[in-house]
Motif scaffolding. Structure first.
Motif, short mmCIF file in Angstrom:
data_model
loop_
_atom_site.label_atom_id
_atom_site.label_comp_id
_atom_site.label_asym_id
_atom_site.label_seq_id
_atom_site.Cartn_x
_atom_site.Cartn_y
_atom_site.Cartn_z
N ALA A 150 0.86 -1.18 0.00
CA ALA A 150 0.00 0.00 0.00
C ALA A 150 0.89 1.23 0.00
CB ALA A 150 -0.92 0.01 1.22
N PRO A 151 0.50 2.30 -0.70
CA PRO A 151 1.35 3.49 -0.78
C PRO A 151 1.33 4.30 0.51
CG PRO A 151 -0.73 3.87 -1.91
CD PRO A 151 -0.72 2.42 -1.51
N THR A 152 2.47 4.88 0.82
CA THR A 152 2.58 5.86 1.90
C THR A 152 3.34 7.06 1.36
OG1 THR A 152 3.38 6.29 4.14
CG2 THR A 152 4.70 4.80 2.79
N ASN A 153 2.99 8.25 1.85
CA ASN A 153 3.70 9.44 1.37
C ASN A 153 4.86 9.83 2.28
OD1 ASN A 153 2.34 10.54 3.54
ND2 ASN A 153 1.27 12.11 2.36
N THR A 154 5.06 9.09 3.39
CA THR A 154 6.17 9.39 4.31
C THR A 154 7.03 8.17 4.51
OG1 THR A 154 4.87 11.06 5.50
CG2 THR A 154 6.79 10.15 6.63
N VAL A 155 8.32 8.32 4.25
CA VAL A 155 9.32 7.30 4.54
C VAL A 155 10.48 8.02 5.21
CG1 VAL A 155 10.93 5.61 3.62
CG2 VAL A 155 8.65 5.82 2.61
N GLY A 156 10.87 7.56 6.40
CA GLY A 156 11.96 8.21 7.10
C GLY A 156 11.69 9.68 7.33
N GLY A 157 12.62 10.52 6.92
CA GLY A 157 12.49 11.96 7.14
C GLY A 157 11.87 12.73 6.01
N VAL A 158 11.32 12.04 5.01
CA VAL A 158 10.75 12.72 3.85
C VAL A 158 9.27 12.39 3.69
CG1 VAL A 158 10.71 12.63 1.31
CG2 VAL A 158 12.86 13.07 2.50
N THR A 159 8.47 13.45 3.49
CA THR A 159 7.06 13.31 3.14
C THR A 159 6.86 13.97 1.78
OG1 THR A 159 6.29 13.33 5.43
CG2 THR A 159 4.68 13.94 3.75
N ILE A 160 6.21 13.26 0.87
CA ILE A 160 5.97 13.76 -0.48
C ILE A 160 4.48 14.01 -0.66
CG2 ILE A 160 6.14 13.23 -2.94
CD1 ILE A 160 8.50 11.36 -2.23
N THR A 161 4.12 15.26 -0.91
CA THR A 161 2.71 15.61 -1.09
C THR A 161 2.42 16.21 -2.46
OG1 THR A 161 3.07 17.79 -0.08
CG2 THR A 161 2.36 15.99 1.38
N SER A 162 3.48 16.53 -3.22
CA SER A 162 3.27 17.13 -4.54
C SER A 162 4.47 16.84 -5.42
CB SER A 162 3.04 18.64 -4.44
OG SER A 162 4.18 19.28 -3.87
N ILE A 163 4.33 17.15 -6.70
CA ILE A 163 5.38 16.98 -7.70
C ILE A 163 5.62 18.32 -8.36
CG2 ILE A 163 5.92 15.92 -9.93
CD1 ILE A 163 4.36 13.46 -9.02
N GLY A 164 6.88 18.66 -8.56
CA GLY A 164 7.17 19.94 -9.19
C GLY A 164 8.55 20.00 -9.80
N ALA A 165 8.89 21.17 -10.32
CA ALA A 165 10.18 21.39 -10.97
C ALA A 165 11.27 21.62 -9.92
CB ALA A 165 10.09 22.60 -11.90
N PRO A 166 12.53 21.37 -10.28
CA PRO A 166 13.63 21.69 -9.36
C PRO A 166 13.60 23.17 -9.00
CG PRO A 166 14.43 20.32 -11.15
CD PRO A 166 13.02 20.73 -11.51
N PRO A 167 13.96 23.52 -7.77
CA PRO A 167 13.90 24.91 -7.34
C PRO A 167 15.08 25.72 -7.88
CG PRO A 167 14.80 23.56 -5.60
CD PRO A 167 14.41 22.62 -6.71
#
Length: 252
Positions: free
Chosen positions: A152-169
Motif C-alpha cells: 500500500a502506498p505511503t507518502n512518508t518514509v523516514g524523514g521525507v514526506t511527499i505531497t506534490s510533484i514539481g520542478a527543481p527549485p
C-alpha cells in the motif's frame, strides 16, 4: 545500486473463539512503501537462499492513468553487465533497517522481505544516465508495476514526506533526499547539467533512485555523483511512451 559481491559505484496471530477478538475486516495488512523505501532484486540463486543481490531505493509510488499502482527508481538498477535491460525482474522490499549518513546501512545486512513476497515487476527501463561513459544520455528511471494485494502506498518514509510533484527549485535552494543506504541527507541545488540537475546532496551505493525533495515537493530522482533527473521530465517521457506509468501521479 550495489551488489553484495562487488560495488558498482555506485522485516500469526491465533484467535480463540471467545478469548481473543478477531481483527477488523477493514484492517489493512499490506506492507507500506513509498519514495525512500529500499528495494532488493536480482537475487542469486534464489530469494530464499541468496548469495548475490542488488539494492536501490524507490523514488516514488503513485498511480498511472489506468489505475495501476506504480513505483519508480533508477534504470541502471536493472541493466546487467552486458547492457541488457531486465524488464520482467521481480522486486522485493529491503527488510533491513535504513541507515544514516553517519552510519550507512551495511550492504551485507540487506535482505528481501519474504513475508510480503515480491512487491512488483519491472515493466520499463529507460536509457541510463551514462554520465561517466560515451553512451547516450538518459533520464535513468525504471517503472515497476506494484502488486496492490501486497503493498500500500505511503507518502512518508523516514524523514521525507511527499505531497506534490514539481520542478527543481532555484539554484542555492536547500533540498533533501531519503535513501535506504544513508537515510536523510540535504544540500543545495547547484545548477543544471544537460537534461539533469546538480546538487550537494550526499548519496552512497544503495541510494540510487532516492527521491529528491524541496520541502514536500518531489523534484527528482538521485543517481549518484550529485546528479538527479527532473521528475517532470520523467513523467513527460512516460506519457510519451504510454503503457504502465503513463499519466503518473502521486497515490492518494
Amino acid at each position: 545500486m550495489l551488489r553484495v559481491l562487488r560495488a558498482l559505484g555506485l522485516t500469526v496471530l491465533l484467535a480463540s473463539m471467545s478469548l481473543v477478538a478477531a481483527p477488523s475486516a477493514s484492517a489493512d495488512t499490506r506492507t507500506a512503501i513509498g519514495g525512500g523505501t529500499g528495494i532488493i532484486f536480482r537475487l542469486q540463486p534464489t530469494p530464499e537462499e541468496h548469495k548475490g543481490y542488488y539494492v536501490c531505493t524507490l523514488t516514488a509510488v503513485g498511480r498511472d492513468s489506468a489505475g495501476n499502482l506504480v513505483g519508480l527508481t533508477n534504470a541502471h538498477c536493472f541493466i546487467d553487465e552486458h547492457g541488457n535491460k531486465l524488464v520482467g525482474d521481480k522486486v522485493y522490499r529491503d527488510a533491513s533497517p535504513a541507515g544514516t549518513a553517519a552510519a550507512p546501512a551495511p550492504i551485507p545486512d540487506s535482505r528481501p522481505d519474504l513475508e510480503t513476497g515480491a512487491i512488483g515487476t519491472v515493466t520499463y527501463v529507460s536509457t541510463p544516465n551514462n554520465l561517466l561513459s560515451t553512451g547516450p544520455k538518459g533520464l535513468d528511471y525504471a517503472v515497476i508495476k506494484l502488486d496492490e494485494s501486497r503493498v500500500a502506498p505511503t507518502n512518508t518514509v523516514g524523514g521525507v514526506t511527499i505531497t506534490s510533484i514539481g520542478a527543481p527549485p532555484a539554484n542555492g535552494t536547500r533540498m533533501c533526499k531519503q535513501g535506504h543506504r544513508t537515510g536523510l541527507t540535504c544540500g543545495i541545488k547547484l545548477g543544471t547539467h544537460g537534461i539533469w540537475f546538480t546538487h550537494l546532496i550526499w548519496t552512497d551505493g544503495g541510494d540510487s533512485g532516492s527521491p529528491v525533495v524541496a520541502g514536500q515537493t518531489l523534484v527528482g530522482n538521485a543517481w549518484g555523483a550529485q546528479h538527479s533527473s527532473p521528475i517532470l521530465s520523467i513523467i513527460d517521457e512516460m506519457n510519451a511512451n504510454g503503457g504502465v506509468g503513463a499519466g503518473f501521479h502521486l497515490a492518494s
